[in-house]
Design an enzyme around this catalytic site. Structure first.
Site, PDB file in Angstrom:
ATOM      1  N   LYS A 131       0.864  -1.186   0.000  1.00 45.69           N
ATOM      2  CA  LYS A 131       0.000   0.000   0.000  1.00 45.69           C
ATOM      3  C   LYS A 131       0.893   1.224   0.000  1.00 45.69           C
ATOM      4  O   LYS A 131       2.036   1.163   0.467  1.00 45.69           O
ATOM      5  CB  LYS A 131      -0.883   0.017   1.252  1.00 45.69           C
ATOM      6  CG  LYS A 131      -2.120   0.869   1.116  1.00 45.69           C
ATOM      7  CD  LYS A 131      -3.257   0.121   0.438  1.00 45.69           C
ATOM      8  CE  LYS A 131      -4.513   0.916   0.352  1.00 45.69           C
ATOM      9  NZ  LYS A 131      -5.639   0.063  -0.104  1.00 45.69           N
TER      10      LYS A 131
HETATM   11  P1  NAD Z   1     -12.809   7.603  -2.980  1.00 46.26           P
HETATM   12  O1  NAD Z   1     -11.772   8.631  -2.809  1.00 46.26           O
HETATM   13  O2  NAD Z   1     -13.326   7.335  -4.330  1.00 46.26           O
HETATM   14  O3  NAD Z   1     -14.029   7.896  -2.011  1.00 46.26           O
HETATM   15  C1  NAD Z   1     -13.868   8.134  -0.643  1.00 46.26           C
HETATM   16  C2  NAD Z   1     -15.169   8.656  -0.069  1.00 46.26           C
HETATM   17  O4  NAD Z   1     -15.022   8.816   1.345  1.00 46.26           O
HETATM   18  C3  NAD Z   1     -15.571  10.030  -0.638  1.00 46.26           C
HETATM   19  O5  NAD Z   1     -16.968  10.058  -0.828  1.00 46.26           O
HETATM   20  C4  NAD Z   1     -15.150  10.971   0.492  1.00 46.26           C
HETATM   21  O6  NAD Z   1     -15.896  12.174   0.506  1.00 46.26           O
HETATM   22  C5  NAD Z   1     -15.491  10.127   1.703  1.00 46.26           C
HETATM   23  N1  NAD Z   1     -14.831  10.602   2.919  1.00 46.26           N
HETATM   24  C6  NAD Z   1     -13.537  11.004   3.065  1.00 46.26           C
HETATM   25  N2  NAD Z   1     -13.337  11.440   4.311  1.00 46.26           N
HETATM   26  C7  NAD Z   1     -14.518  11.316   4.966  1.00 46.26           C
HETATM   27  C8  NAD Z   1     -14.948  11.613   6.286  1.00 46.26           C
HETATM   28  N3  NAD Z   1     -14.122  12.126   7.186  1.00 46.26           N
HETATM   29  N4  NAD Z   1     -16.247  11.339   6.610  1.00 46.26           N
HETATM   30  C9  NAD Z   1     -17.103  10.817   5.706  1.00 46.26           C
HETATM   31  N5  NAD Z   1     -16.743  10.538   4.437  1.00 46.26           N
HETATM   32  C10 NAD Z   1     -15.473  10.772   4.078  1.00 46.26           C
HETATM   33  O7  NAD Z   1     -12.190   6.260  -2.342  1.00 46.26           O
HETATM   34  P2  NAD Z   1     -12.637   4.761  -2.581  1.00 46.26           P
HETATM   35  O8  NAD Z   1     -11.713   4.176  -3.573  1.00 46.26           O
HETATM   36  O9  NAD Z   1     -14.099   4.674  -2.792  1.00 46.26           O
HETATM   37  O10 NAD Z   1     -12.241   4.108  -1.180  1.00 46.26           O
HETATM   38  C11 NAD Z   1     -13.100   4.107  -0.054  1.00 46.26           C
HETATM   39  C12 NAD Z   1     -12.691   3.023   0.908  1.00 46.26           C
HETATM   40  O11 NAD Z   1     -12.717   1.769   0.235  1.00 46.26           O
HETATM   41  C13 NAD Z   1     -11.284   3.134   1.494  1.00 46.26           C
HETATM   42  O12 NAD Z   1     -11.260   2.617   2.803  1.00 46.26           O
HETATM   43  C14 NAD Z   1     -10.466   2.242   0.571  1.00 46.26           C
HETATM   44  O13 NAD Z   1      -9.271   1.792   1.171  1.00 46.26           O
HETATM   45  C15 NAD Z   1     -11.458   1.131   0.364  1.00 46.26           C
HETATM   46  N6  NAD Z   1     -11.199   0.309  -0.823  1.00 46.26           N
HETATM   47  C16 NAD Z   1     -11.162   0.862  -2.075  1.00 46.26           C
HETATM   48  C17 NAD Z   1     -10.946   0.034  -3.167  1.00 46.26           C
HETATM   49  C18 NAD Z   1     -10.967   0.560  -4.587  1.00 46.26           C
HETATM   50  O14 NAD Z   1     -10.938  -0.260  -5.514  1.00 46.26           O
HETATM   51  N7  NAD Z   1     -11.056   1.854  -4.831  1.00 46.26           N
HETATM   52  C19 NAD Z   1     -10.727  -1.338  -2.985  1.00 46.26           C
HETATM   53  C20 NAD Z   1     -10.776  -1.866  -1.702  1.00 46.26           C
HETATM   54  C21 NAD Z   1     -11.022  -1.031  -0.624  1.00 46.26           C
END
Ligand code: NAD
Length: 445
Positions: A131
């Protein structure tokens, strides 16, 4: 723009900027890496895991910190701090996302890298765990600056990444555009003769640049396959049910859109700008388009503003935390009024919150399982790059469905057999597979 300090969406550990400064200070009061180490410890005890395996997995193999300068649009030079943690590569190349967020710390990246090791083992994907990230707010810079930051960081990482060594992907604050810049920078570093063979240095690329169909929605889609299995297991009718979603980015928005096709209505959503309620159900598609255009749910006309506390008290069948870690603590766990939590985010439930949820009989589909669709389809992308193939979205979806369904059932069976909760079950299953390989290969020299 920094939200005001008294905004309901601002977590308690965020200190507002000092007058005249644009820097928000985030005070860490949650040790995410320690939490992941504790889960490793618990799962190891349950399984009687060999001591040497537990010891190796308790720390990452490599931890990289890179401070690099970037000339901003106004001519000022700003120093950025980037991280790449390579947790384990026993089963294959290090693999994991790149996070751009002001709260990124080395310890968080270590926790997330370790979770990637468990996820890949659980999904039988031949990758290890890694990561990375950069500590800054990607919303606070221009697109040109974002590109320069990404390219400079990729260049600084140099041979520490590679299609057979360590393969980044999108995470919070990054997307397919970020991956296109990373791939392009890397391919310009390897010489003309190798340009085509290094497409697999990152996954989650735009389709035209060598990405796969189905990757953008893959994490949300994988979580949906888990929800479908949970509903079958519990005899629960998804059609006509309700959901609340925290985080409406890549994972949250796709999860909501796909579940809306199965008749699940999203009645409350939240992101870094605040929370919205619509008891009639949001049009998930329209809200996704809004976020794509405006960068957040702020200003969306179809909902009423509510506080974070009201959001967590909203009664719904499913709760999908899809934002950041440490969002469900004791208070939230007591307030939540739902049947199941599907952890789209990594580490959204802290141990105190989890204890309460389990006592209250609320099911948890743990992160290591629920959001592993992303890395699974990343693997499909990497395979296609290797073979110069392009699979149809139907092929990708069908493979993912099979992989997710199998993993869901394996975790459920394992947890039942060992009389543990499903998070420890998922860890246990992954660790057992890693242990088997360590026992065969033993320790060099
Ligand atoms: P992203 O940047 O597309 O979206 C993140 C979201 O979280 C946004 O809507 C943002 O406004 C919100 N957010 C940020 N800070 C916040 C807060 N303090 N309170 C409430 N909302 C808040 O990211 P993503 O790729 O959708 O990732 C989200 C989660 O999923 C993370 O934990 C990431 O590690 C996990 N994840 C993502 C993937 C992927 O393929 N993108 C895969 C596995 C896990």
């Amino acid at each position: 723009m920094t939200p005001p300090a008294d905004s309901p969406s601002v977590p308690s550990n965020v200190v507002p900027p000092a007058p005249g400064s644009s820097r928000t200070i985030i005070v860490k009061e949650y040790d995410f890496f320690k939490v992941v180490q504790d889960y490793l410890e618990r799962a190891s005890r349950t399984l009687d895991l060999a001591d040497f395996v537990r010891a190796i997995l308790s720390q990452p193999k490599n931890e990289l910190i890179i401070n690099f300068p970037v000339k901003m649009d106004n001519g000022e030079v700003r120093l950025f701090k980037g991280y790449r943690v390579q947790h384990n590569n026993l089963l294959g190349p290090f693999k994991g996302g790149m996070r751009y967020h002001p709260s990124v710390t080395l310890d968080d990246v270590k926790a997330l890298a370790a979770m990637m090791t468990w996820k890949c083992a659980l999904m039988r994907v031949p990758f290890g765990g890694g990561k990375g990230g950069i500590k800054f707010d990607p919303h606070s810079v221009t697109k040109n600056e974002l590109q320069k930051i990404t390219r400079r960081f990729t260049h600084a990482l140099g041979e520490n990444i590679g299609p057979e060594y360590d393969i980044p992907a999108p995470d919070v604050g990054t997307n397919s555009q970020t991956m296109a810049w990373m791939m392009d920078t890397y391919s310009n570093m390897v010489g003309a003769a190798n340009k085509q063979s290094v497409k697999g240095v990152v996954t989650g690329k735009p389709v035209a640049s060598g990405g796969t169909l189905g990757r953008a929605k893959a994490t949300g889609q994988g979580a949906v396959f888990c929800v479908i299995e949970w509903a079958k297991e519990k005899g629960f009718e998804l059609e006509g049910s309700t959901m609340t979603v925290q985080g409406f980015g890549n994972v949250g928005s796709h999860l909501a859109v796909i579940l809306s096709r199965l008749g699940v209505s999203t009645i409350a959503v939240g992101d870094h700008t605040g929370y919205l309620l619509n008891p009639e159900g949001f049009n998930a598609h329209k809200l996704q388009d809004w976020v794509e255009t405006h960068g957040s749910i702020a200003g969306y006309p179809g909902g009423k503003a509510i506080t974070r506390e009201e959001f967590f008290k909203t009664k719904a069948d499913i709760f999908a935390p899809c934002a950041l870690e440490n969002q469900i603590g004791e208070t939230e766990a007591k307030n939540l009024d739902c049947k199941v939590i599907v952890e789209g985010a990594n580490g959204p439930t802290n141990p105190a919150g989890e204890r309460i949820l389990l006592e209250r009989g609320i099911d948890i589909i743990p992160d290591v399982l629920a959001n592993s669709g992303g890395v699974t389809v990343s693997y499909y992308e990497w395979v296609q790059n290797k073979r110069s193939e392009s699979w149809t979205e139907e092929e990708v979806d069908a493979k993912l469905e099979k992989a997710m369904t199998r993993a869901y059932r394996e975790v459920a069976d394992f947890a039942r057999q060992h009389k543990v909760d499903r998070r420890i079950g998922a860890y246990g299953l992954a660790l057992q597979r890693i242990e088997a390989v360590y026992k065969e290969r033993e320790i060099f020299p």
